[in-house]
Design a protein around this motif. Structure first.
Motif, mmCIF file in Angstrom:
data_model
loop_
_atom_site.group_PDB
_atom_site.id
_atom_site.type_symbol
_atom_site.label_atom_id
_atom_site.label_comp_id
_atom_site.label_asym_id
_atom_site.label_seq_id
_atom_site.Cartn_x
_atom_site.Cartn_y
_atom_site.Cartn_z
ATOM 1 N N TYR A 148 0.775 -1.287 -0.253
ATOM 2 C CA TYR A 148 0.047 -0.136 -0.007
ATOM 3 C C TYR A 148 1.004 1.573 0.354
ATOM 4 O O TYR A 148 0.466 2.040 -0.041
ATOM 5 C CB TYR A 148 -0.847 -0.081 1.539
ATOM 6 C CG TYR A 148 -1.317 -1.423 1.849
ATOM 7 C CD1 TYR A 148 -1.835 -2.200 0.546
ATOM 8 C CD2 TYR A 148 -1.872 -1.059 3.020
ATOM 9 C CE1 TYR A 148 -2.900 -3.115 0.770
ATOM 10 C CE2 TYR A 148 -2.484 -3.136 3.640
ATOM 11 C CZ TYR A 148 -2.536 -3.662 2.609
ATOM 12 O OH TYR A 148 -3.745 -4.783 2.668
ATOM 13 N N LEU B 42 0.464 4.019 -2.294
ATOM 14 C CA LEU B 42 -0.598 4.578 -2.439
ATOM 15 C C LEU B 42 -0.831 5.978 -1.849
ATOM 16 O O LEU B 42 -1.526 6.856 -1.460
ATOM 17 C CB LEU B 42 -1.971 3.902 -2.338
ATOM 18 C CG LEU B 42 -2.212 2.762 -3.762
ATOM 19 C CD1 LEU B 42 -3.414 1.882 -3.211
ATOM 20 C CD2 LEU B 42 -2.828 3.586 -4.809
ATOM 21 N N SER B 43 -0.232 5.931 0.037
ATOM 22 C CA SER B 43 -0.552 6.238 0.907
ATOM 23 C C SER B 43 0.232 7.144 0.860
ATOM 24 O O SER B 43 -0.219 8.350 0.907
ATOM 25 C CB SER B 43 -0.012 5.599 1.799
ATOM 26 O OG SER B 43 1.029 4.641 1.860
ATOM 27 N N PHE C 170 -0.878 9.947 -0.596
ATOM 28 C CA PHE C 170 -2.193 10.286 0.086
ATOM 29 C C PHE C 170 -1.740 11.776 0.741
ATOM 30 O O PHE C 170 -2.646 11.849 1.142
ATOM 31 C CB PHE C 170 -3.245 9.432 0.602
ATOM 32 C CG PHE C 170 -4.812 9.727 1.459
ATOM 33 C CD1 PHE C 170 -5.223 10.534 1.095
ATOM 34 C CD2 PHE C 170 -3.819 8.998 2.829
ATOM 35 C CE1 PHE C 170 -6.052 10.766 2.681
ATOM 36 C CE2 PHE C 170 -5.025 9.814 3.415
ATOM 37 C CZ PHE C 170 -6.192 10.517 3.544
ATOM 38 N N PHE D 37 -9.585 7.054 -1.135
ATOM 39 C CA PHE D 37 -7.749 5.630 -1.057
ATOM 40 C C PHE D 37 -8.135 4.836 -0.406
ATOM 41 O O PHE D 37 -7.797 3.646 -0.500
ATOM 42 C CB PHE D 37 -6.769 5.980 0.111
ATOM 43 C CG PHE D 37 -6.010 5.752 1.063
ATOM 44 C CD1 PHE D 37 -4.858 5.616 0.075
ATOM 45 C CD2 PHE D 37 -5.826 5.916 2.188
ATOM 46 C CE1 PHE D 37 -3.606 5.097 0.915
ATOM 47 C CE2 PHE D 37 -4.644 5.151 3.268
ATOM 48 C CZ PHE D 37 -3.645 4.972 1.851
ATOM 49 N N GLN E 85 -9.257 2.759 -2.803
ATOM 50 C CA GLN E 85 -7.989 2.168 -3.428
ATOM 51 C C GLN E 85 -7.356 0.524 -2.917
ATOM 52 O O GLN E 85 -6.920 -0.280 -3.528
ATOM 53 C CB GLN E 85 -6.856 3.587 -3.633
ATOM 54 C CG GLN E 85 -7.844 4.426 -4.969
ATOM 55 C CD GLN E 85 -6.369 5.437 -4.718
ATOM 56 O OE1 GLN E 85 -6.220 5.717 -3.529
ATOM 57 N NE2 GLN E 85 -6.321 6.242 -5.613
ATOM 58 N N LEU E 86 -7.491 1.211 -1.525
ATOM 59 C CA LEU E 86 -7.062 -0.023 -0.794
ATOM 60 C C LEU E 86 -7.295 -1.056 -1.204
ATOM 61 O O LEU E 86 -7.112 -2.765 -0.777
ATOM 62 C CB LEU E 86 -6.583 0.499 0.860
ATOM 63 C CG LEU E 86 -5.812 1.299 0.971
ATOM 64 C CD1 LEU E 86 -5.966 1.579 2.568
ATOM 65 C CD2 LEU E 86 -4.581 1.098 0.851
ATOM 66 N N ALA F 89 -6.682 -3.046 -3.381
ATOM 67 C CA ALA F 89 -4.623 -3.849 -3.678
ATOM 68 C C ALA F 89 -5.118 -4.649 -2.183
ATOM 69 O O ALA F 89 -4.145 -5.505 -1.772
ATOM 70 C CB ALA F 89 -4.093 -2.595 -3.178
#
Ligand SMILES: Nc1nc2c(ncn2[C@@H]2O[C@H](COP(=O)(O)OP(=O)(O)O)[C@@H](O)[C@H]2O)c(=O)[nH]1
Ligand SMILES: [Mg+2]
Length: 454
Positions: A166, A169-170, A173, A200, A203-204, A207
């Protein structure tokens, strides 16, 4: 409902609970575990005209004492009813029911003949009312937040967001959140931050992260658009830089605990008598090591909120405890039968710690490999290496027919290294249509309610 009927219902229910004629059965599982399919199938197996044949290993059915079951009219017309008929119709048409967006409930009355004819002088048959509820699995994941402060919750969340699957992505964010926070705290910037955090979380989810909190951001139900949902975990290193945000979100966190999680917990989970913990172990194997760890962690944390232990007269009436829990691996129809034993061993390992705690509390548990809707036909194929088991079913992804050997289930928790060089690929199937037959529900029912029929 007027107050008089509320009091009457409560009195009737208390009486039935003392006589062990009333049981609240909780189906606990994360989103996608198969709760809605299980409740639909359980109601169907009990109410269908040939229930005794379908549940032939359940002793009351085998001894021809099962008279059947009926759905009871709603006792509280203000609460949504579980859409059993619509769900069943969809399964019979070869589709899965829609994913659950709110709370619903249903009560069943199961009737069994007396074991001895002389008992019929006292009561013509034995009866048990079973209450079932369905809810989005996302809401269950809020329970662990009850034990935490805002600072602890934020620290835990951001530790998870930093995990390798992750991290990219994080990073994006956190940059955006920083910009929003720098504009100062207002209702508008708070709403923007929450909106971006919700994206977010989505998206997680893609994933394959399983712990997505607060669950109501993904599945708001009737709280859609309310200020109660203005909540996100703040990166711990933001606290000093943005003290106003920290203070406001700490307040929002307490509000969410008191006005969202606690009432949901009190109404639906605090009063359970028996429980099915439903686990989709096959899809976490498909999704990799991090999903597996999160599943294990989530189930263990959620379990801390249920009261396990033996039930005496007092507990049954005033402080119900769960005295039996069935740990069920769902969707076993996606495997060839010789893999069921592996799946059972795997589930036992996955839930080892939970099971030990339940046992210590005096709660009986059973590990069962089951399917709510059998979506495959088992067969064999001749290969160069000999005869191999295989299954046939309709792919959920393409709708086309598949014939395949889905693979082996590991008998213990695979390490991260196993996932690095092996991709599990258990198929997702659609119902075959025209039928809604279950696997091992007779054993499940014997364990959960067998003792209520003497
Ligand atoms: N093959 C198979 N798939 C199932 C079964 N039960 C559920 N599923 C799959 O799991 C998905 C989620 O099920 P659902 O009951 O909505 O899960 P919930 O979110 O826990 O209520 C369904 O859309 C199906 O794809 C089953 O018994 N067999
Ligand atoms: Mg559901």
């Amino acid at each position: 409902m007027d107050w008089l009927s509320t009091v009457r219902n409560a009195g009737r229910e208390a009486g039935q609970r003392v006589l062990k004629k009333h049981l609240r059965l909780g189906v606990t599982g994360l989103s996608g575990a198969g709760k809605t399919a299980l409740i639909t199938s359980l109601v169907h197996q009990l109410t269908r005209p040939d229930s005794a044949k379908q549940l032939s290993l359940w002793p009351v059915a085998r001894h021809e004492r099962l008279l059947g079951a009926q759905i009871l009219p709603a006792q509280d017309a203000t609460k949504p009813r579980f859409p059993f008929e619509q769900n069943l119709q969809q399964i019979l048409a070869g589709q899965w029911p829609e994913s659950t967006t709110g709370y619903s409930q249903l009560s069943l009355l199961v009737r069994v003949q007396q074991a001895h004819s002389w008992l019929e002088h006292f009561a013509p048959f034995q009866e048990l009312q079973i209450d079932l509820i369905d809810y989005p699995g996302e809401w269950l994941l809020d329970l662990p937040m009850l034990q935490l402060s805002f600072a602890q919750w934020s620290a835990q969340s951001w530790q998870r967001f930093a995990q390798p699957p992750y991290q990219a992505l994080s990073d994006v964010f956190v940059g955006e959140l920083q910009q929003i926070c720098q504009q100062g705290l207002s209702e508008l910037t708070l709403a923007q931050a929450v909106q971006r955090y919700t994206e977010f979380l989505q998206q997680l989810r893609q994933a394959h992260s399983l712990i997505l909190q607060p669950g109501r951001l993904l599945q708001p139900g009737h709280l859609q658009g309310t200020p109660l949902l203005n909540l996100l975990p703040l990166p711990p290193w933001f606290g000093e830089q943005f003290p106003q945000w920290q203070a406001r979100l700490t307040e929002q966190f307490a509000l969410y605990q008191q006005q969202v999680i606690q009432p949901f917990y009190r109404e639906h989970f605090a009063k359970l008598d028996r429980q099915i913990v439903l686990v989709d172990a096959l899809s976490v194997l498909n999704h990799g090591y991090q999903s597996l760890l999160e599943l294990q962690q989530a189930l263990l944390c959620i379990q801390q909120h249920f009261h396990y232990g033996p039930q005496g007269f007092w507990q049954r009436l005033f402080a119900p405890r769960i005295d039996k829990v069935a740990l069920v691996a769902s969707k076993a129809d996606q495997l060839t039968p010789e893999q069921h034993r592996n799946l059972s061993l795997f589930l036992q390992q996955l839930l080892q710690q939970s099971q030990a705690q339940q046992k210590f509390a005096g709660c009986e548990s059973l590990v069962l490999v089951a399917a709510s809707v059998i979506c495959s036909v088992q067969g064999q194929v001749q290969t160069g290496g000999g005869v191999m088991p295989c299954l046939q079913g309709k792919s959920k992804a393409t709708g086309g027919m598949l014939t395949l050997f889905p693979g082996e289930v590991p008998i213990s928790m695979p390490s991260a290294a196993v996932f690095a060089h092996h991709q599990f690929n258990f198929p997702e199937l659609l119902p075959l249509g025209q039928q809604c037959d279950a696997m091992r529900f007779d054993q499940l029912l014997q364990f959960l309610i067998g003792d209520r029929f003497t």
